[in-house]
Design a protein around this motif. Sequence first.
Motif, PDB file in Angstrom:
ATOM      1  N   CYS A 111      43.799 -49.521 -15.350  1.00  0.00           N
ATOM      2  CA  CYS A 111      43.779 -50.825 -16.019  1.00  0.00           C
ATOM      3  C   CYS A 111      45.122 -51.543 -15.905  1.00  0.00           C
ATOM      4  O   CYS A 111      45.343 -52.542 -16.577  1.00  0.00           O
ATOM      5  N   ALA A 112      46.022 -51.015 -15.099  1.00  0.00           N
ATOM      6  CA  ALA A 112      47.357 -51.596 -14.979  1.00  0.00           C
ATOM      7  C   ALA A 112      47.272 -53.007 -14.405  1.00  0.00           C
ATOM      8  O   ALA A 112      46.481 -53.268 -13.497  1.00  0.00           O
ATOM      9  N   GLY A 113      48.086 -53.893 -14.936  1.00  0.00           N
ATOM     10  CA  GLY A 113      48.116 -55.249 -14.409  1.00  0.00           C
ATOM     11  C   GLY A 113      49.021 -56.148 -15.224  1.00  0.00           C
ATOM     12  O   GLY A 113      49.332 -55.856 -16.376  1.00  0.00           O
ATOM     13  N   ILE A 114      49.432 -57.232 -14.596  1.00  0.00           N
ATOM     14  CA  ILE A 114      50.239 -58.249 -15.276  1.00  0.00           C
ATOM     15  C   ILE A 114      49.718 -59.627 -14.906  1.00  0.00           C
ATOM     16  O   ILE A 114      49.162 -59.828 -13.822  1.00  0.00           O
ATOM     17  N   ASN A 115      49.888 -60.572 -15.815  1.00  0.00           N
ATOM     18  CA  ASN A 115      49.508 -61.964 -15.582  1.00  0.00           C
ATOM     19  C   ASN A 115      50.696 -62.827 -15.979  1.00  0.00           C
ATOM     20  O   ASN A 115      50.971 -63.007 -17.156  1.00  0.00           O
ATOM     21  N   LEU A 116      51.413 -63.303 -14.975  1.00  0.00           N
ATOM     22  CA  LEU A 116      52.603 -64.127 -15.202  1.00  0.00           C
ATOM     23  C   LEU A 116      52.286 -65.580 -14.868  1.00  0.00           C
ATOM     24  O   LEU A 116      51.534 -65.848 -13.924  1.00  0.00           O
ATOM     25  N   ALA A 173      55.487 -60.284  -7.740  1.00  0.00           N
ATOM     26  CA  ALA A 173      55.413 -59.268  -8.791  1.00  0.00           C
ATOM     27  C   ALA A 173      53.966 -58.920  -9.119  1.00  0.00           C
ATOM     28  O   ALA A 173      53.605 -57.743  -9.254  1.00  0.00           O
ATOM     29  N   GLN A 174      53.118 -59.929  -9.226  1.00  0.00           N
ATOM     30  CA  GLN A 174      51.708 -59.683  -9.555  1.00  0.00           C
ATOM     31  C   GLN A 174      50.988 -58.981  -8.415  1.00  0.00           C
ATOM     32  O   GLN A 174      50.149 -58.102  -8.645  1.00  0.00           O
ATOM     33  N   TRP A 175      51.287 -59.358  -7.200  1.00  0.00           N
ATOM     34  CA  TRP A 175      50.688 -58.696  -6.038  1.00  0.00           C
ATOM     35  C   TRP A 175      51.025 -57.205  -6.060  1.00  0.00           C
ATOM     36  O   TRP A 175      50.157 -56.356  -5.857  1.00  0.00           O
ATOM     37  N   GLN A 176      52.287 -56.885  -6.327  1.00  0.00           N
ATOM     38  CA  GLN A 176      52.726 -55.493  -6.346  1.00  0.00           C
ATOM     39  C   GLN A 176      52.014 -54.704  -7.445  1.00  0.00           C
ATOM     40  O   GLN A 176      51.477 -53.625  -7.183  1.00  0.00           O
ATOM     41  N   VAL A 177      52.036 -55.205  -8.671  1.00  0.00           N
ATOM     42  CA  VAL A 177      51.477 -54.462  -9.810  1.00  0.00           C
ATOM     43  C   VAL A 177      49.953 -54.472  -9.814  1.00  0.00           C
ATOM     44  O   VAL A 177      49.322 -53.450 -10.076  1.00  0.00           O
ATOM     45  N   HIS A 230      37.393 -64.211  -8.943  1.00  0.00           N
ATOM     46  CA  HIS A 230      36.384 -65.153  -8.444  1.00  0.00           C
ATOM     47  C   HIS A 230      36.476 -66.536  -9.073  1.00  0.00           C
ATOM     48  O   HIS A 230      35.896 -67.477  -8.556  1.00  0.00           O
ATOM     49  N   VAL A 231      37.174 -66.642 -10.209  1.00  0.00           N
ATOM     50  CA  VAL A 231      37.274 -67.904 -10.936  1.00  0.00           C
ATOM     51  C   VAL A 231      38.732 -68.369 -10.910  1.00  0.00           C
ATOM     52  O   VAL A 231      39.618 -67.654 -11.378  1.00  0.00           O
ATOM     53  N   ALA A 232      38.963 -69.547 -10.359  1.00  0.00           N
ATOM     54  CA  ALA A 232      40.330 -70.080 -10.281  1.00  0.00           C
ATOM     55  C   ALA A 232      40.835 -70.441 -11.671  1.00  0.00           C
ATOM     56  O   ALA A 232      40.112 -71.021 -12.478  1.00  0.00           O
ATOM     57  N   ARG A 233      42.079 -70.063 -11.953  1.00  0.00           N
ATOM     58  CA  ARG A 233      42.723 -70.371 -13.235  1.00  0.00           C
ATOM     59  C   ARG A 233      43.977 -71.211 -12.947  1.00  0.00           C
ATOM     60  O   ARG A 233      44.767 -70.853 -12.085  1.00  0.00           O
ATOM     61  N   SER A 234      44.135 -72.280 -13.680  1.00  0.00           N
ATOM     62  CA  SER A 234      45.341 -73.093 -13.473  1.00  0.00           C
ATOM     63  C   SER A 234      46.568 -72.289 -13.878  1.00  0.00           C
ATOM     64  O   SER A 234      46.520 -71.509 -14.824  1.00  0.00           O
ATOM     65  N   THR A 235      47.625 -72.433 -13.161  1.00  0.00           N
ATOM     66  CA  THR A 235      48.912 -71.741 -13.325  1.00  0.00           C
ATOM     67  C   THR A 235      48.803 -70.224 -13.203  1.00  0.00           C
ATOM     68  O   THR A 235      49.666 -69.493 -13.660  1.00  0.00           O
ATOM     69  N   SER A 236      47.746 -69.733 -12.557  1.00  0.00           N
ATOM     70  CA  SER A 236      47.556 -68.289 -12.376  1.00  0.00           C
ATOM     71  C   SER A 236      47.212 -67.931 -10.935  1.00  0.00           C
ATOM     72  O   SER A 236      46.426 -67.019 -10.686  1.00  0.00           O
ATOM     73  N   ALA A 237      47.804 -68.629  -9.979  1.00  0.00           N
ATOM     74  CA  ALA A 237      47.487 -68.371  -8.571  1.00  0.00           C
ATOM     75  C   ALA A 237      47.819 -66.933  -8.182  1.00  0.00           C
ATOM     76  O   ALA A 237      47.028 -66.260  -7.514  1.00  0.00           O
ATOM     77  N   GLY A 238      48.965 -66.441  -8.606  1.00  0.00           N
ATOM     78  CA  GLY A 238      49.362 -65.077  -8.270  1.00  0.00           C
ATOM     79  C   GLY A 238      48.435 -64.049  -8.878  1.00  0.00           C
ATOM     80  O   GLY A 238      48.053 -63.068  -8.230  1.00  0.00           O
ATOM     81  N   TYR A 239      48.048 -64.245 -10.129  1.00  0.00           N
ATOM     82  CA  TYR A 239      47.149 -63.314 -10.802  1.00  0.00           C
ATOM     83  C   TYR A 239      45.780 -63.314 -10.123  1.00  0.00           C
ATOM     84  O   TYR A 239      45.247 -62.253  -9.784  1.00  0.00           O
ATOM     85  N   CYS A 240      45.218 -64.493  -9.930  1.00  0.00           N
ATOM     86  CA  CYS A 240      43.887 -64.593  -9.324  1.00  0.00           C
ATOM     87  C   CYS A 240      43.875 -64.007  -7.911  1.00  0.00           C
ATOM     88  O   CYS A 240      42.967 -63.250  -7.551  1.00  0.00           O
TER      89      CYS A 240
END
Length: 161
Positions: A71-76, A88-92, A126-136
């Motif tokens: 369940c590891a993950g980050i959303n910056l 950073a998000q790609w790595q984690v 699958h769902v685009a989030r504003s200001t969350s390109a790296g997370y998505c």
Amino acid sequence: MKRRILVVGTRLNSLGEAIAASLENSICFVMRADHPSQVAGSDPVYMCDLLDRTNVRKMIRVLAPTDIVCCAGINLPDDPLLTASFSAQWQVNCFGPIQLLRETLEFWDDEVCAGRFVAISSNSAHVARSTSAGYCASKAALSMALRCIARNHGGRDGYCI
């Protein structure tokens, strides 16, 4: 044989913590792991940095899990040039869980056993989030990487990815 389930990413009030708590009421033995920055002093948690291959390999060999839920993950929030936060998000969110899976598959092969590996992605794959390109993007990459690896290993020798 009692299942030994390792839940990775179990910081306080997280999905991983909830999953570990629900599994602890079953007939399996539950182990928890999280990044050292997320582990409180008294938590019975194995400290693991998924970006450190040596640390991941050691954790898998010491804990010897039969099953893993990652369940590891980050959303910056996105930075203006999508560089630091994206990396950073790609790595984690992608590389870390895939490295955990690779080390786990190697361990299961060495031990001549097979188990189940689950990595939690997100509907943000699958769902685009504003200001969350790296997370998505990182969650979409994780989902696809798991599907590709499952095509290669899933169903072989009892693996379930």
